[in-house]
Enzyme design. Structure first.
Site, short mmCIF file in Angstrom:
data_model
loop_
_atom_site.label_atom_id
_atom_site.label_comp_id
_atom_site.label_asym_id
_atom_site.label_seq_id
_atom_site.Cartn_x
_atom_site.Cartn_y
_atom_site.Cartn_z
N MET A 373 0.89 -1.17 0.00
CA MET A 373 0.00 0.00 0.00
C MET A 373 0.92 1.21 0.00
SD MET A 373 -3.25 -1.02 2.16
CE MET A 373 -4.01 -2.59 1.90
N ASP A 374 1.20 1.68 -1.19
CA ASP A 374 2.30 2.61 -1.35
C ASP A 374 2.12 3.97 -0.70
OD1 ASP A 374 4.02 0.94 -2.76
OD2 ASP A 374 2.84 1.18 -4.55
N ALA A 375 0.89 4.43 -0.57
CA ALA A 375 0.69 5.75 0.04
C ALA A 375 0.83 5.66 1.55
CB ALA A 375 -0.67 6.33 -0.36
N GLY A 379 4.55 6.27 1.70
CA GLY A 379 4.45 7.71 1.41
C GLY A 379 4.63 7.94 -0.08
N GLY A 381 4.15 10.53 -1.85
CA GLY A 381 4.86 11.78 -2.12
C GLY A 381 6.32 11.70 -1.71
N TYR A 462 9.26 0.21 -8.79
CA TYR A 462 8.17 0.62 -9.67
C TYR A 462 8.05 2.12 -9.72
CZ TYR A 462 4.94 -2.44 -12.05
OH TYR A 462 4.34 -3.23 -12.98
N ASP A 528 -13.51 14.81 -3.87
CA ASP A 528 -14.58 15.54 -3.20
C ASP A 528 -15.18 16.51 -4.20
OD1 ASP A 528 -16.31 17.00 -1.69
OD2 ASP A 528 -14.82 17.72 -0.24
N MET A 529 -16.19 16.03 -4.93
CA MET A 529 -16.82 16.86 -5.95
C MET A 529 -17.74 17.87 -5.28
SD MET A 529 -15.36 15.39 -8.47
CE MET A 529 -16.14 16.17 -9.91
N ILE A 671 -20.87 15.28 -0.68
CA ILE A 671 -20.42 13.89 -0.87
C ILE A 671 -19.04 13.81 -1.49
CG2 ILE A 671 -22.68 12.76 -0.95
CD1 ILE A 671 -22.62 13.00 -4.01
#
Ligand SMILES: *[C@@H]1O[C@H](CO)[C@@H](O)[C@H](O)[C@H]1NC(C)=O
Ligand SMILES: *[C@@H]1O[C@H](CO)[C@@H](O)[C@H](O)[C@H]1NC(C)=O
Length: 731
Positions: A373-375, A379, A381, A462, A528-529, A671
C-alpha cells in the site's frame, strides 16, 4: 508491483540511502540543519543530487516571466488556507514539540507533519485578502513504541493529543525506518554467511525494505518489515539479480533481526548482462535515433500563472496545487469559468491519490506478503523524486518543490517534485467538415490544448506517473502510468521447455533465471466533488434494454436511460458491468440549466481491472477499498485515506469499505466520490529490463454543466500565429 517496495526504497535510497546501503557509509545520525536543507549544498543524504534544484531552463524563464520559480524556501509564507506548512512553520513546530511532555523521551520519531486543513466551510468562505485562517498541523509520531496523533496550533502553541488506541496498524514508515531496516541484517553473522555462500560479495549487496502486510496474531504485537536483497554487481539494475528465497524479518522499532528464512539456496542469481537501463551504460553503436528532435514552442511564454506558489490559473481553470508526503499531489478548489456568465464555478473541492494496493500473485514463502500500500506504508509523495526536465516534463514546464520533514522534524526540500505544463499533442478539440453533397464548403476544427499537473513516484523498483489533465471543455482526465522495473523472482529455469507446467511459475519467464510475477495495481482516488456548491447527489444512470410491443415498431429493442438517485452509501457501491452499463453522475439537484437539467459531472471509468482475491484473504481485507470501483461517502474530514489512517500492518477495520457499510444518507449532501483505477499485470519480455509505460485513465466530464459546448468560440490555429523556431543549438 513487487518492485514497489523496492522502488520505494530505492527511490528513497536512491535519493537518500543508496549511498548508505551500497557503500556502507554511516547513516546520518542527524539530518542536516534547516539551512543546510535549504540550499542542499552539503553532502547530506537528505540533499543528494535528486533533491537539488534542477538547473532551470535558461530561455524559458527569460521568455516567460509569469510562472516564476523560487530558489529558496526559507522565506516562504503561507498565502492560502490550504498552503502546505512552510519551513518556518515546520521549524516553529519542532520547537513547540520539543517543549511538549510527550517528546521528553529520548526515542521518538515524527512519521508525518502535515497541514491540518481548516474546516471546509471556512475555506469555502475565505477570499484572497482575508486574514489567513489559524494554522494547525497534524503530527503523527511514535514515542517509546506507541503511535500518537496530535494537533498543534501554530499561533497559540497549543497541542492536543488525540485518542488512537482503537487503530490497528502503524503510521507510514519514515525514510529512516526504511534505511535502518535494510542495514539491520548486516548485524547478523548468519545473514553475512548466507550472502557469501550465495556467491555475493557483501559490498555488492542492495537490500529493500518490504512491508509485511498483516497475516494474523504472530505479527500483531510489533512493527515488522521484511528485507530482501539483490546483487548489484555488474549493473545498476540490481532488481534483476535477486538473492531468491532469502527473507529477513526485522523489528522496525528495535532494529533487531527476528528471523531469517533462507529457501532459495539452489536458485542461481540471474546474470547482469543486458539488465542496465541507463543511457550511459548502452554501447554507442546500439543507440537508435527513431525521430528528429521535437519540442513545443511558446514564444510568448506559457498561458498559465502560478500565484503565491500554489494557485494555478490557466485558460478557464483555476485550482490550488500542493505536494503531499503521503498523497503525492493534492488538487483543491478546482473551478472552471463559465463562458456564458464569466463566473468561476466550483467543480471539485479536493482530489488526490488516497491509497494504492499492489498484491502479488505468488503464495510462496518469499512472496505471499508482497501486497503493498504505497501511500500509507511508504508515502507516495515521499517517494516522488525530482522530475527530469525535457524528459519527464517538456521544456515549457514549471516545477514545484515539496517541503517534507525528516524523522526528527527537520524540514527538507524535495525539488522539482511536481511539474505543470501546457500540452499540445496535435489532438482535436472539436471539428466538423461538410461533404460536397450538401454544396457547403465547411471545414471547422479546433486544436486541443490541455494543462497537465504531473508527479512520478518511484516506490523502490516501480514508477507511477500521475497526471491531472485539465481540458478547456471542462473535462479533467486523471491518468496513471506504470513504468520502472519489475519485481522479479529468481528461478533455476532458463527456458520454458524445462518447465513441466508453466502455470506454476506464478508469472512469465522474462530472461534466463528471471520470472516476472503476476500482480495487480489499484490506485484509489479521493474526489470531493462540489458541483456548483457542496450539496450534491450521486445518480446511477442505468442503460436498460427496452423490448418493443408487438406491432409498435419494426425494431425489437432499444436502450433507455433510467436515472436512480442514490439515497445511501450502499446504493453507490458500484461494481462495473459490461452488460449492465451505467453512467455515474454527480449532480447538484438544486441547480438547473436553462432547460431544466440538473448540472453535473460524470465519472467515466477506465482502467477497470477488479480485484478477484477472496474477500477474507488478509490482503484483500486491508485492501477492501478495492471491493468496488466506485463508492460515494458523505464528506467527513477524518475519512480521506481509503486504507485507513494507520495502514502499515493494519487489519482492515478502518477502510473505505467499513465506512461505507454504515450506509449513511448521501442524497443532496456534501459527498465524496471514490474511484479506483485497476491494472492486472502479467509481465512480458518487453518489460525486461525496464518497462515501457502502460497507462490508464478515467475522466471527470461535465454533463449538462454548461449550457452548450463551452469551447465553441475558441479560434482555430492559423499559420501566421504559430512560431517556427530554429533548434536551440543553431541560434
Ligand atoms: C557483516 O558484514 C558487514 C559488511 O562487511 C560488516 O560491516 C558486519 O560487521 C558483518 N556482520 C557481522 C555480524 O559480522
Ligand atoms: C467521521 O469519520 C470518523 C472516522 O471514520 C468516524 O469515527 C465518525 O463517526 C464519522 N462521522 C460521521 C458523522 O459519520
Amino acid at each position: 508491483m513487487e518492485a514497489r517496495n523496492l522502488l520505494r526504497f530505492l527511490a528513497l535510497f536512491l535519493s537518500i540511502a543508496l549511498v548508505l546501503i551500497f557503500t556502507w557509509v554511516h547513516l546520518p545520525s542527524t539530518p542536516p540543519n534547516p539551512t543546510e536543507l535549504l540550499d542542499c549544498t552539503t553532502n547530506s543524504p537528505w540533499c543528494t543530487s535528486k533533491n537539488r534544484f534542477q538547473p532551470k531552463q535558461p530561455n524559458l524563464l527569460k521568455k516567460s516571466p509569469k510562472p516564476t520559480r523560487r530558489h529558496n524556501h526559507a522565506s516562504d509564507k503561507p498565502h492560502h488556507p490550504l498552503d502546505p506548512l512552510t519551513i518556518q512553520e515546520l521549524n516553529e513546530l519542532r520547537s513547540i514539540l520539543a517543549s511538549h511532555a510527550l517528546f521528553k523521551s529520548s526515542s521518538y520519531a515524527l512519521h508525518s507533519i502535515e497541514l491540518e486543513e481548516p474546516e471546509k466551510s471556512l475555506v469555502l468562505k475565505w477570499k484572497k485578502g482575508d486574514p489567513l485562517l489559524p494554522r494547525k498541523a497534524t503530527v503523527v509520531a511514535r514515542v517509546d513504541g506507541k503511535s500518537h496523533v496530535l494537533t498543534v496550533h501554530l499561533g497559540t502553541r497549543e497541542v492536543t493529543v488525540h485518542e488512537t488506541s482503537s487503530h490497528s496498524g502503524y503510521p507510514t514508515m519514515t525514510i529512516e525506518d526504511m534505511t535502518t531496516a535494510t542495514l539491520a541484517p548486516l548485524a547478523n553473522a548468519d545473514f553475512n554467511r548466507t550472502i557469501i555462500q550465495r556467491g555475493v560479495d557483501l559490498t555488492d549487496l542492495a537490500c529493500l525494505p518490504i512491508s509485511t502486510g498483516w497475516y494474523g496474531e504472530s505479527e500483531e504485537t510489533r512493527r515488522l518489515i521484511k528485507v530482501q536483497c539483490y546483487s548489484r554487481k555488474g549493473t545498476a539494475n540490481f532488481y534483476m539479480r535477486p538473492i531468491e528465497g532469502l527473507t529477513v524479518l526485522v523489528d522496525l522499532d528495535t532494529k533487531q533481526v527476528v528471523e531469517i528464512s533462507d529457501k532459495g539456496k539452489n536458485i542461481p542469481i540471474p546474470k547482469s548482462a543486458n539488465t542496465d537501463y541507463r543511457y550511459s551504460a548502452q554501447e554507442l553503436h546500439q543507440v537508435i535515433n527513431l525521430f528528429n528532435p521535437i519540442s513545443i514552442e511558446q514564444p510568448k511564454g506559457p498561458s498559465f500563472t502560478i500565484e503565491d506558489e500554489h494557485l494555478v490559473k490557466w485558460a478557464n481553470w483555476e485550482f490550488h496545487l500542493k505536494p503531499d508526503a503521503r498523497a503525492g499531489a493534492i488538487v483543491s478548489r478546482a473551478k472552471v469559468r463559465d463562458p456564458d456568465t464569466g463566473e468561476l464555478r466550483n467543480v471539485m473541492y479536493k482530489g488526490f491519490t488516497s491509497e494504492l494496493f499492489v498484491p502479488y500473485m505468488d503464495p510462496t514463502d518469499a512472496w505471499y506478503f508482497k501486497t503493498y500500500m504505497d501511500a500509507g506504508e511508504y508515502g507516495f509523495g515521499l517517494q516522488a523524486m525530482a522530475l527530469d526536465p525535457l524528459n519527464d516534463c517538456p521544456r515549457n514546464a514549471y516545477y514545484m518543490d515539496g517541503v517534507f520533514v525528516a524523522a526528527d522534524g527537520t524540514p527538507y526540500v524535495r525539488s522539482n517534485m511536481i511539474c505543470v505544463f501546457e500540452k499540445y499533442a496535435g489532438d482535436i478539440g472539436w471539428r466538423h467538415s461538410e461533404s460536397p453533397i450538401t454544396g457547403m464548403e465547411i471545414r471547422e476544427a479546433r486544436p486541443k490544448v490541455t494543462l497537465v499537473v504531473r508527479m512520478a513516484a518511484s516506490v523502490a523498483n516501480y514508477d507511477y506517473i500521475v497526471d491531472w489533465e485539465f481540458q478547456t471543455d471542462g473535462l479533467i482526465r486523471i491518468k496513471v502510468g506504470l513504468s520502472g522495473i519489475l519485481m522479479v523472482k529468481g528461478t533455476t529455469y532458463d527456458n520454458i521447455n524445462q518447465i513441466p507446467n508453466q502455470e506454476n511459475l506464478y508469472g512469465t519467464l522474462l530472461s534466463e533465471n528471471v520470472i516476472g510475477v503476476i500482480h495487480d495495481h489499484y490506485i484509489t482516488f479521493y474526489l470531493d466533488m462540489d458541483i456548483d456548491g457542496s450539496d450534491n447527489s450521486f445518480v446511477n444512470v442505468n442503460i436498460k434494454k427496452q423490448q418493443t410491443s408487438p406491432g409498435e415498431s419494426p425494431r425489437r429493442s432499444y436502450l433507455k436511460a433510467i436515472r436512480n438517485v442514490a439515497k445511501t452509501e450502499k446504493d453507490a457501491q458500484i461494481k462495473l458491468k459490461l452488460y449492465d452499463p451505467s453512467e455515474f453522475h454527480v449532480i447538484n439537484p438544486s441547480k438547473k440549466t436553462r432547460v431544466g437539467n440538473p448540472v453535473g459531472y460524470k465519472v467515466v471509468p477506465g482502467g477497470t481491472a477488479a480485484s478477484m482475491l477472496d474477500l477474507d484473504d488478509p490482503p484483500q481485507k486491508r485492501g477492501a477499498f478495492t471491493n468496488n470501483q466506485i463508492w460515494v461517502t458523505p464528506y467527513n474530514q477524518s475519512e480521506q485515506w481509503a486504507g485507513g489512517l494507520f495502514v502499515y500492518q493494519s487489519q482492515g477495520e478502518d477502510t473505505l469499505a467499513t465506512w461505507s457499510e454504515r450506509d449513511r444518507p448521501i442524497e443532496n449532501k456534501d459527498i465524496v466520490l471514490w474511484y479506483t483505477l485497476g491494472f492486472h499485470h502479467i509481465p512480458c519480455q518487453e518489460d525486461f529490463p525496464i518497462m515501457p509505460t502502460v497507462s490508464s485513465s478515467f475522466d471527470l466530464k461535465p454533463v449538462n454543466f454548461f449550457e452548450s459546448n463551452p469551447i465553441l468560440r475558441i479560434p482555430p490555429n492559423l499559420e501566421k500565429d504559430l512560431p517556427v523556431c530554429e533548434p536551440a543549438d543553431s541560434v
